[in-house]
Design a protein around this motif. Structure first.
Motif: not given
Length: 332
Positions: A221-224, A256-260
């Motif tokens: 679902r992802g971070s922003v 994004t699902g890959q925030p780092a």
């Protein structure tokens, strides 16, 4: 151990499949929230667990008993706080709580419960003189006085002002610390986020998702990532990112699902240019965001339920009034 086990639960009203193969468990001492739009099947599920409505299929165990056949031995171990309740209005608060305490073998002290729900200054007041919020606190007291092992809370803070809501949350947190299992239904997503160890989302009688509020729906679902573009750059100048980029003028949001990974890429790109990413923030979607996405996805994926279930109507998930009508025998 599990305080509640629901396996393939089904309930229909004529052509309407109000509950369609729902399965979940609630651990002892857990606060478990059932979420869903009106007509999703929450009330039907809860009434079956309370023993107030018969099921048409599936297996249910609550505190090791079948609610349909548990009788008095079962009812003495649970507490119920309805969304709307009716009272004998000529009783005082203290009289009514003492009356309900007499229904249970090992009740809590009525004056202790009245104090706990914030009605000590109203214990001698007649019920008819109470405000809506005060009546809601009284209903909570009646649900607690029997010292329940499992407490059903249906929209427990409806009509509360913000201060009263937070006091109710503290009370529920205290019950959890004492080992009380709580099954909560609420339309307040911040309430579910704060109180629940796990939540289950229902739509049109089917289970959409189950999980902890912070992880519901998975990382997909992802971070922003949000930031302002450095002066002299456009969205086309940004590096390749794994997430979806949305730009509104100089304001950019990357889901994004890959925030780092994307944070590293962005900051590296800015450092190479000697630029600053002002207002750079990383946020996770709220439970309300995830809930709305889940409901929308479930509607887009299945639309109206096929066959008899199509009576649930369009993607609003609203069912006929009969689904949310309290069953006979409930205090209302």
């Amino acid at each position: 151990m599990s305080a509640v086990i629901v396996d393939g639960l089904r309930k229909h009203y004529g052509p309407l499949h109000a509950v369609d193969g729902v399965s979940f468990t609630v651990a002892e001492g857990e606060v478990f929230a059932l979420l869903g739009p009106n007509g999703a099947g929450k009330t039907t599920v809860v009434e079956i667990l309370e023993g107030h409505r018969d099921r048409d299929g599936g297996a249910v165990s609550v505190l090791g008993l079948d609610p349909a056949t548990g009788g008095r031995a079962y009812r003495e171990r649970i507490g119920i706080v309805l969304q709307e309740a009716g009272f004998e209005e000529e009783f005082t608060v203290a009289e009514l709580v003492r009356l309900y305490a007499g229904f249970y073998p090992h009740p809590r002290r009525p004056d202790e419960v009245i104090e706990q729900v914030g009605l000590a200054d109203k214990q001698d007041a007649r019920v008819r003189t109470l405000s809506g919020g005060q009546k809601r606190r009284l209903d909570l007291a009646l649900g607690l006085v029997g010292r329940p092992e499992l407490l059903f809370l249906d929209e427990p803070t409806t009509g509360f002002d913000p201060s009263a809501r937070h006091r109710a949350w503290e009370l529920i947190d205290g019950l959890r610390a004492l080992g009380t299992t709580i099954l909560l239904t609420t339309h307040y997503m911040d309430e579910a986020q704060h109180l629940a160890d796990r939540v289950a989302v229902l739509r049109q009688g089917r289970l959409v998702a189950v999980g902890a509020p912070d992880t519901l729906g998975g990382s997909g679902r992802g971070s922003v990532l949000s930031f302002q573009l450095p002066e002299g750059t456009t969205p086309a100048d940004l590096p390749v990112l794994s997430g979806t980029v949305e730009a509104h003028g100089a304001a950019v949001a990357v889901r994004t699902g890959q925030p780092a990974r994307d944070m590293h890429t962005l900051t590296g790109w800015a450092l190479e240019r000697g630029a600053e990413l002002t207002s750079l923030t990383l946020s996770r979607p709220s439970l309300e965001d995830v809930y709305l996405d889940l409901i929308e996805e479930a509607g887009g994926r299945s639309g109206p339920l096929p066959g008899p279930g199509a009576a649930c109507g369009p993607a609003t998930g609203k069912a006929p009034v009969t689904e949310d009508t309290p069953a006979p025998g409930r205090r209302s």
